[in-house]
Motif scaffolding. Sequence first.
Motif, short mmCIF file in Angstrom:
data_model
loop_
_atom_site.label_atom_id
_atom_site.label_comp_id
_atom_site.label_asym_id
_atom_site.label_seq_id
_atom_site.Cartn_x
_atom_site.Cartn_y
_atom_site.Cartn_z
N SER A 85 47.75 25.02 40.88
CA SER A 85 48.73 24.65 39.83
C SER A 85 49.26 25.89 39.12
CB SER A 85 48.07 23.69 38.83
OG SER A 85 47.58 22.54 39.46
N LEU A 86 49.69 26.86 39.90
CA LEU A 86 50.14 28.11 39.31
C LEU A 86 51.34 27.89 38.39
CD1 LEU A 86 49.78 30.90 42.01
CD2 LEU A 86 48.44 30.55 39.94
N GLN A 87 51.35 28.66 37.31
CA GLN A 87 52.42 28.63 36.33
C GLN A 87 53.09 30.00 36.28
OE1 GLN A 87 50.18 27.63 32.82
NE2 GLN A 87 49.60 25.62 33.58
N LEU A 88 54.27 30.04 35.70
CA LEU A 88 55.02 31.30 35.64
C LEU A 88 54.20 32.39 34.94
CD1 LEU A 88 58.62 30.04 34.74
CD2 LEU A 88 57.71 30.65 36.99
N ASP A 89 53.44 32.02 33.90
CA ASP A 89 52.71 33.05 33.17
C ASP A 89 51.40 33.44 33.84
OD1 ASP A 89 51.60 30.89 30.41
OD2 ASP A 89 51.29 30.79 32.58
N ASP A 90 51.17 32.96 35.05
CA ASP A 90 50.06 33.48 35.86
C ASP A 90 50.47 34.72 36.63
OD1 ASP A 90 49.14 30.08 36.57
OD2 ASP A 90 48.12 31.47 35.20
N THR A 91 51.73 35.08 36.55
CA THR A 91 52.21 36.29 37.21
C THR A 91 51.49 37.50 36.65
OG1 THR A 91 54.40 35.39 37.71
CG2 THR A 91 54.21 37.79 37.55
N ALA A 92 50.84 38.27 37.52
CA ALA A 92 50.04 39.40 37.10
C ALA A 92 49.50 40.12 38.32
CB ALA A 92 48.87 38.94 36.23
N VAL A 93 48.95 41.30 38.10
CA VAL A 93 48.13 41.95 39.11
C VAL A 93 46.69 41.51 38.86
CG1 VAL A 93 47.38 44.12 40.12
CG2 VAL A 93 49.69 43.92 39.19
N TYR A 94 46.06 41.04 39.91
CA TYR A 94 44.70 40.53 39.80
C TYR A 94 43.72 41.53 40.40
CZ TYR A 94 46.44 36.03 38.25
OH TYR A 94 47.03 35.03 37.51
N TYR A 95 42.63 41.74 39.66
CA TYR A 95 41.60 42.70 40.04
C TYR A 95 40.23 42.03 40.00
CZ TYR A 95 45.14 46.09 38.42
OH TYR A 95 46.29 46.81 38.21
N CYS A 96 39.33 42.52 40.83
CA CYS A 96 37.93 42.12 40.69
C CYS A 96 37.14 43.31 40.18
CB CYS A 96 37.36 41.61 42.00
SG CYS A 96 37.16 42.87 43.27
N ASN A 97 36.00 43.03 39.58
CA ASN A 97 35.13 44.08 39.07
C ASN A 97 33.83 43.45 38.60
OD1 ASN A 97 34.14 46.56 37.82
ND2 ASN A 97 36.28 47.19 37.70
N ARG A 98 32.88 44.29 38.33
CA ARG A 98 31.65 43.86 37.67
C ARG A 98 31.96 43.79 36.18
NH1 ARG A 98 26.33 47.58 36.65
NH2 ARG A 98 25.02 45.97 35.68
N PRO A 99 31.84 42.62 35.57
CA PRO A 99 32.21 42.52 34.15
C PRO A 99 31.19 43.20 33.25
CG PRO A 99 31.39 40.42 34.97
CD PRO A 99 31.48 41.32 36.14
N SER A 100 31.70 43.85 32.23
CA SER A 100 30.89 44.44 31.16
C SER A 100 31.58 44.07 29.86
CB SER A 100 30.80 45.95 31.33
OG SER A 100 30.11 46.54 30.24
N GLY A 101 31.05 43.09 29.17
CA GLY A 101 31.79 42.52 28.05
C GLY A 101 33.05 41.89 28.60
N TYR A 102 34.19 42.30 28.07
CA TYR A 102 35.47 41.79 28.58
C TYR A 102 36.18 42.82 29.46
CZ TYR A 102 34.96 37.75 25.58
OH TYR A 102 34.50 36.59 25.01
N GLY A 103 35.42 43.89 29.82
CA GLY A 103 35.99 44.91 30.68
C GLY A 103 35.27 44.99 32.01
N GLY A 104 35.57 46.02 32.77
CA GLY A 104 34.94 46.23 34.06
C GLY A 104 34.06 47.47 34.04
N SER A 105 33.01 47.42 34.90
CA SER A 105 32.04 48.51 34.94
C SER A 105 32.35 49.56 35.98
CB SER A 105 30.64 47.95 35.23
OG SER A 105 30.22 47.08 34.23
N TRP A 106 33.03 49.16 37.04
CA TRP A 106 33.27 50.05 38.18
C TRP A 106 34.71 50.55 38.18
CZ3 TRP A 106 30.97 45.76 41.78
CH2 TRP A 106 29.56 45.78 41.69
N PRO A 107 34.98 51.61 38.93
CA PRO A 107 36.38 52.06 39.08
C PRO A 107 37.23 50.92 39.64
CG PRO A 107 34.88 53.73 39.92
CD PRO A 107 34.04 52.52 39.65
N TRP A 108 38.43 50.76 39.11
CA TRP A 108 39.28 49.66 39.53
C TRP A 108 39.87 49.89 40.91
CZ3 TRP A 108 39.18 45.37 36.64
CH2 TRP A 108 38.74 45.49 35.32
N GLY A 109 40.02 48.80 41.65
CA GLY A 109 40.75 48.85 42.91
C GLY A 109 42.24 48.81 42.67
N GLN A 110 42.99 48.61 43.73
CA GLN A 110 44.45 48.61 43.61
C GLN A 110 44.99 47.28 43.10
OE1 GLN A 110 42.95 47.92 46.41
NE2 GLN A 110 44.05 46.12 47.21
N GLY A 111 44.16 46.26 43.14
CA GLY A 111 44.60 44.94 42.70
C GLY A 111 45.50 44.28 43.72
#
Length: 118
Positions: A85-111
């Motif tokens: 049920s994608l919506q227009l405001d789902d437009t984004a670059v999506y990344y995976c990571n190990r979460p640390s709080g609301y951020g990521g712990s590892w170097p980011w990939g290209q998304g």
Amino acid sequence: QVQLVESGGGLVQPGGSPRLSCVVSGRTFSSYNLGWFRQAPGKERELTATISTSGGTTYYAESVKGRFTISRDNAKSTVYLQMNSLQLDDTAVYYCNRPSGYGGSWPWGQGTQVTVSS
């Protein structure tokens, strides 16, 4: 060195249902909670969903709850994000990571870019 490789994005119509994948290498995959993040144009990166090591516990941001499903395959060192049920405001670059709080712990990939447009 940890490496994150995201894939599965593209141009999707509103209401579409793509599935994103992220392969993690350089770490013992099954030992880590994992998450998906997204960064929309002009906005900060935000935590979207997380999953525990066994997959038994998940968390979703309110904006995607009931539409997105995070899962993992420890044998394939891959974490997934099923998007429905994608919506227009789902437009984004999506990344995976190990979460640390609301951020990521590892170097980011290209998304992987997801663009929702009719």
